[in-house]
Scaffold this active site. Structure first.
Site, PDB file in Angstrom:
ATOM      1  N   SER A 138       0.792  -1.223   0.000  1.00 32.52           N
ATOM      2  CA  SER A 138       0.000   0.000   0.000  1.00 32.52           C
ATOM      3  C   SER A 138       0.826   1.276   0.000  1.00 32.52           C
ATOM      4  O   SER A 138       0.324   2.331  -0.344  1.00 32.52           O
ATOM      5  CB  SER A 138      -0.925   0.008   1.221  1.00 32.52           C
ATOM      6  OG  SER A 138      -0.166  -0.039   2.416  1.00 32.52           O
ATOM      7  N   HIS A 166      -5.324  -3.795  -2.058  1.00 34.20           N
ATOM      8  CA  HIS A 166      -5.024  -2.812  -3.116  1.00 34.20           C
ATOM      9  C   HIS A 166      -4.932  -3.429  -4.510  1.00 34.20           C
ATOM     10  O   HIS A 166      -4.778  -2.697  -5.488  1.00 34.20           O
ATOM     11  CB  HIS A 166      -3.715  -2.076  -2.787  1.00 34.20           C
ATOM     12  CG  HIS A 166      -3.817  -1.286  -1.523  1.00 34.20           C
ATOM     13  ND1 HIS A 166      -4.225   0.035  -1.490  1.00 34.20           N
ATOM     14  CD2 HIS A 166      -3.613  -1.649  -0.235  1.00 34.20           C
ATOM     15  CE1 HIS A 166      -4.241   0.451  -0.235  1.00 34.20           C
ATOM     16  NE2 HIS A 166      -3.879  -0.552   0.548  1.00 34.20           N
ATOM     17  N   LYS A 196     -11.668   0.479  -0.793  1.00 33.90           N
ATOM     18  CA  LYS A 196     -10.804   1.041  -1.836  1.00 33.90           C
ATOM     19  C   LYS A 196     -11.537   0.934  -3.178  1.00 33.90           C
ATOM     20  O   LYS A 196     -12.480   1.668  -3.390  1.00 33.90           O
ATOM     21  CB  LYS A 196      -9.452   0.358  -1.771  1.00 33.90           C
ATOM     22  CG  LYS A 196      -8.927   0.426  -0.299  1.00 33.90           C
ATOM     23  CD  LYS A 196      -7.561  -0.036  -0.085  1.00 33.90           C
ATOM     24  CE  LYS A 196      -7.240  -0.230   1.390  1.00 33.90           C
ATOM     25  NZ  LYS A 196      -7.459   0.926   2.255  1.00 33.90           N
TER      26      LYS A 196
HETATM   27  N1  PMP Z   1      -5.066  -4.289   4.319  1.00 29.25           N
HETATM   28  C1  PMP Z   1      -4.405  -3.307   3.676  1.00 29.25           C
HETATM   29  C2  PMP Z   1      -3.200  -3.674   2.868  1.00 29.25           C
HETATM   30  C3  PMP Z   1      -4.834  -1.984   3.774  1.00 29.25           C
HETATM   31  O1  PMP Z   1      -4.169  -1.014   3.144  1.00 29.25           O
HETATM   32  C4  PMP Z   1      -5.980  -1.686   4.556  1.00 29.25           C
HETATM   33  C5  PMP Z   1      -6.505  -0.270   4.696  1.00 29.25           C
HETATM   34  N2  PMP Z   1      -5.576   0.716   4.829  1.00 29.25           N
HETATM   35  C6  PMP Z   1      -6.629  -2.728   5.224  1.00 29.25           C
HETATM   36  C7  PMP Z   1      -6.145  -4.007   5.077  1.00 29.25           C
HETATM   37  C8  PMP Z   1      -7.815  -2.477   6.113  1.00 29.25           C
HETATM   38  O2  PMP Z   1      -8.935  -2.160   5.348  1.00 29.25           O
HETATM   39  P1  PMP Z   1     -10.230  -1.456   5.978  1.00 29.25           P
HETATM   40  O3  PMP Z   1     -10.141  -0.015   5.614  1.00 29.25           O
HETATM   41  O4  PMP Z   1     -11.357  -2.157   5.284  1.00 29.25           O
HETATM   42  O5  PMP Z   1     -10.236  -1.717   7.432  1.00 29.25           O
END
Ligand code: PMP
Length: 355
Positions: A138, A166, A196
């Protein structure tokens, strides 16, 4: 806006908005209970069915957030005596899930199969092992080397979980990182978020039916947190249908990111190894103190904002000093040119360039 994870530009799509409104009218505003008790909706099950079909897995379990999906799956499947082996750049939710699971935690160098093998070789024979990676990282936008990592897992009898927060909805016409490498059948479990590309909030775990059934009955977020709201579930379901019908969105956002990545490099920025809609601009000078690096990150972010471009300033511990830019299928060519022009101004002022 070059700091959103709205990769397909669906958060304001009329079809997605209408689906959320209709769900509120039909079901109300909340499930007011966990899915295992009173909070289960036919909408949750419809979404699970369509997710499994789209991603090519046997089954799916929908969670209230992606964070909870990761906590839920790791905590439910791992315990004392097991080993969980994480990439050094894995998302915080995976680290937290691994920690609370009480399994022995090991880390390997980012995206390095040899380092993974070193860790696996040191684990006592017969122990349960789960290797956990992000599909797309990310903060860097690079893609996990799944073919090489899965091959190491196979040799050591380790399971493989890919958090595709992502990559899902973006790579392989939306089918994600495993599909990008045509190896969905070699990945044991995939976790997703709806916050996302799917223009909502919520998450899911995908995999074999018996594991998913177990998660639905034993993972703690499923038991102790209310089910995803009707509006957010309907929005995610409609976003999934739109992205399936409109693969141009995936191609468009990747083409935009390629254009920006190339332009940033030409301007002298270090744009890392991205090949996805997340494009970093790596800052931080060797030998410089934290305050100097911090000031550079926020000065660069502020200058871009003054030029009309929002990007995310990222200091440690989320990642090394950088700006994180991310793109949407609905950005126009003119907007992207404005972004490149703003970075050219930055480069002209010597902010953030490495040569
Ligand atoms: N996994 C990754 C790689 C993320 O970037 C994120 C969100 N930043 C999440 C999990 C968590 O997702 P959520 O916003 O649905 O809690």
């Amino acid at each position: 806006m070059c700091g959103s994870n709205n990769y397909l530009g669906l958060t304001c799509d009329p079809r997605v908005r209408d689906a959320a409104k209709t769900a509120v009218d039909r079901y109300g505003t909340s499930c007011t209970g966990s899915r295992l008790l009173n909070g289960n909706l036919d909408l949750h099950e419809e979404l699970e069915h369509e997710l499994a079909q789209f991603f090519g897995t046997e089954a799916a379990a929908v969670f209230p957030t992606g964070y909870q999906a990761n906590l839920g799956v790791l905590y439910a499947l791992l315990g004392r005596g097991d080993y969980v082996v994480l990439d050094s750049d894995d998302h915080a939710s995976l680290i937290d899930g691994a920690r609370i699971s009480r399994a022995n935690l090991r880390r390997f160098r980012h995206n390095d199969p040899a380092s993974l093998e070193e860790q696996l070789r040191a684990i006592p024979a017969g122990a349960g092992i789960l290797v956990v990676v992000d599909g797309v990282y990310s903060m860097e936008g690079d893609i996990a080397d799944l073919p090489a990592l899965a091959e190491v897992c196979r040799r050591y009898g380790a399971g493989l979980l890919v958090d595709d927060a992502h990559g899902a909805g973006v790579l392989a016409q939306g089918r994600g990182t495993a599909a990008h490498f045509r190896m969905t059948d070699q990945v044991d479990l995939i976790s997703l978020t709806f916050s996302k590309a799917f223009a909502s909030i919520g998450g899911a775990v995908l995999g074999p039916e018996r594991v998913i059934n177990y998660l639905k009955h034993a993972s703690r977020p499923m038991l102790f947190s209310a089910g995803a709201s009707p509006a957010s579930t309907a929005a995610a379901l409609t976003a999934l249908r739109v992205l399936r019908a409109e693969p141009w969105r995936c191609e468009r956002v990747l083409a935009i990111a390629r254009r920006v990545h190339g332009a940033l490099r030409e301007l002298g920025f270090n744009a890392g190894a991205s090949s996805t809609p997340v494009v970093p601009v790596l800052l931080g000078r060797p030998g410089a103190d934290d305050l100097t690096n911090l000031v550079e990150v926020f000065a660069a972010q502020r200058r871009l904002l003054d030029l009309g471009v929002y990007v995310n300033p990222v200091p440690p511990p989320a990642a090394s000093y950088r700006l994180r830019t991310s793109f949407m299928a609905t950005h126009t060519d003119e907007q992207i040119q404005q972004v490149i022009d703003a970075f050219a101004v930055l480069a002209g002022e010597g902010l953030g360039v490495t040569r």
